[in-house]
Design an enzyme around this catalytic site. Sequence first.
Site, mmCIF file in Angstrom:
data_model
loop_
_atom_site.group_PDB
_atom_site.id
_atom_site.type_symbol
_atom_site.label_atom_id
_atom_site.label_comp_id
_atom_site.label_asym_id
_atom_site.label_seq_id
_atom_site.Cartn_x
_atom_site.Cartn_y
_atom_site.Cartn_z
ATOM 1 N N THR A 119 0.749 -1.303 -0.017
ATOM 2 C CA THR A 119 0.282 -0.023 -0.076
ATOM 3 C C THR A 119 0.993 1.227 -0.027
ATOM 4 O O THR A 119 1.970 1.321 0.388
ATOM 5 C CB THR A 119 -0.851 0.042 1.278
ATOM 6 O OG1 THR A 119 -1.566 1.101 1.325
ATOM 7 C CG2 THR A 119 0.051 -0.326 2.719
ATOM 8 N N ASP A 120 0.205 2.291 -0.516
ATOM 9 C CA ASP A 120 1.012 3.666 -0.384
ATOM 10 C C ASP A 120 1.205 4.216 1.084
ATOM 11 O O ASP A 120 1.790 5.084 1.407
ATOM 12 C CB ASP A 120 0.287 4.705 -1.259
ATOM 13 C CG ASP A 120 -1.271 4.948 -1.056
ATOM 14 O OD1 ASP A 120 -1.729 4.330 0.037
ATOM 15 O OD2 ASP A 120 -1.848 5.918 -1.496
ATOM 16 N N GLU A 121 0.225 3.651 2.017
ATOM 17 C CA GLU A 121 0.098 4.177 3.341
ATOM 18 C C GLU A 121 1.372 3.747 3.861
ATOM 19 O O GLU A 121 1.859 4.745 5.296
ATOM 20 C CB GLU A 121 -0.922 3.601 4.100
ATOM 21 C CG GLU A 121 -2.043 3.798 3.618
ATOM 22 C CD GLU A 121 -3.626 3.468 4.591
ATOM 23 O OE1 GLU A 121 -3.253 3.465 5.602
ATOM 24 O OE2 GLU A 121 -4.688 3.494 3.928
ATOM 25 N N TYR B 27 -2.185 -0.793 10.961
ATOM 26 C CA TYR B 27 -2.390 -1.208 9.712
ATOM 27 C C TYR B 27 -1.009 -0.781 8.819
ATOM 28 O O TYR B 27 -0.392 -1.931 8.200
ATOM 29 C CB TYR B 27 -3.448 -0.881 8.864
ATOM 30 C CG TYR B 27 -3.709 -1.052 7.389
ATOM 31 C CD1 TYR B 27 -3.445 -2.602 6.850
ATOM 32 C CD2 TYR B 27 -3.336 0.004 6.525
ATOM 33 C CE1 TYR B 27 -3.695 -2.729 5.590
ATOM 34 C CE2 TYR B 27 -3.399 -0.503 5.021
ATOM 35 C CZ TYR B 27 -3.457 -1.722 4.870
ATOM 36 O OH TYR B 27 -3.338 -1.839 3.459
ATOM 37 N N LYS C 177 2.090 -3.344 7.392
ATOM 38 C CA LYS C 177 2.376 -3.685 5.970
ATOM 39 C C LYS C 177 3.618 -3.239 5.557
ATOM 40 O O LYS C 177 4.567 -3.838 4.754
ATOM 41 C CB LYS C 177 1.251 -2.587 5.139
ATOM 42 C CG LYS C 177 -0.060 -3.240 5.030
ATOM 43 C CD LYS C 177 -0.322 -4.460 4.574
ATOM 44 C CE LYS C 177 0.034 -4.732 2.942
ATOM 45 N NZ LYS C 177 -0.554 -5.932 2.302
#
Length: 352
Positions: free
Chosen positions: A133-135, A159, A163
């Site tokens: 993810t970009d997060e 989260y 990741k």
Amino acid sequence: MTIMVTGGAGFIGSNFVIDWLSKNDEQVINIDKLTYAGNLQNLKTIEGNLKHVFVKEDILNRKKITALINDYNPRYIINFAAESHVDRSIHAPDQFIQTNIVGTHSLLEATRSFWNDMPNHEKNNFRFLHVSTDEVYGSLGSNDPAFIETNQYKPNSPYSASKAASDHLVRAYYKTYNIPVLTTNCSNNYGPFQFPEKLIPLVLHNAMSGKDIPIYGDGLQIRDWLFVIDHCNAINAVLKTGKIGEMYNIGGLNEKTNIEIVNLLCETLDDLLPKSDATSYKSQIIYVKDRAGHDKRYAINASKIENDINWYPTETFETGIKKTVEWYLHNQDWVKNVTSGDYLNWVERNYS
Ligand code: NAD
Ligand code: DAU
């Protein structure tokens, strides 16, 4: 030939599996634990397709996963399996650590033992693709440049931290054990089969049920939205021509504030399903307490995947949203099915 997918009964995974089988004659082994987010109904259109083998299993079960990999001898392993919802990670982070970190590690270990015994002539074609993810890059200010692959990792939620940890493990298995890995870091997806805990399906569901449409904080947070099939196409392109060991950012060049998204959804519904009293669905919007540690802005610079792999999104936001709203309108049985039971407990816990 065979590919193996984990988390293929979830939102993106099920879209990927269905899309794969519509374009390829190659068997898919689909391993999914079927958590609250996994749903066999997502795979209904490929029921009976002999090229699709579904196995209900946890990626943490290393013994079983190792046996499955050895039995089916996949040329690709694509890891979608994860706990994926930021708000749930704030309420209860433990399962995120288990699945996203320990589970990814377990899958990498199973892959390593398979890789070690693989005949040399098969090694050239094998890939382990980790869907991230970009997060992991954290939050941007309004004038910051969009994320590039070399940005420092600065995750802000349990989260995104889980990741980020999984991405590091994937990288380490390339550097240390030469496993041919690829990592993709994608922005916010939308489209069919998205569980209605996430913004777009939640807004549609609440609007149509006459409930409040909750906007966290001031609604001015920005996300970069991508239609799910464009994400699937990007994964396919990276599998084919991505450079081993590299990360690829994937985004829709489509930055929007949350309130813009919600207004657009309400307007689309006003058009497609006008309310009997002729008022707009916008009248159901309410502002609620902000998400803890809420990231202000995500934006993807997708130059690397565009230039090196020649991938571009094909869906515009307007066409993608229209398809998505129509899908939810025509699949109310699916929505009913996933919005009972545990879902109601979740809504009570998060929004009360
Ligand atoms: P999802 O929550 O809809 O689906 C996750 C799937 O994984 C479910 O089917 C679930 O049953 C399965 N799963 C969970 N724990 C498992 C375990 N221990 N073993 C086996 N299966 C397990 O998630 P999604 O939105 O489809 O996301 C898929 C992947 O893409 C995730 O890794 C997520 O981090 C990543 N991602 C999502 C988005 C997005 O906008 N949704 C954007 C970028 C990246
Ligand atoms: O950026 C990629 C990520 O996008 C993925 O890695 C995650 O798996 C995926 O869930 C998504 O995370 P977000 O937190 O951005 O998505 P979500 O749909 O939960 O929220 C989108 C924005 O909308 C966010 O700023 C929070 C806000 N929001 C969300 C909900 C559920 C609201 O204002 N109200 C809501 O009720």
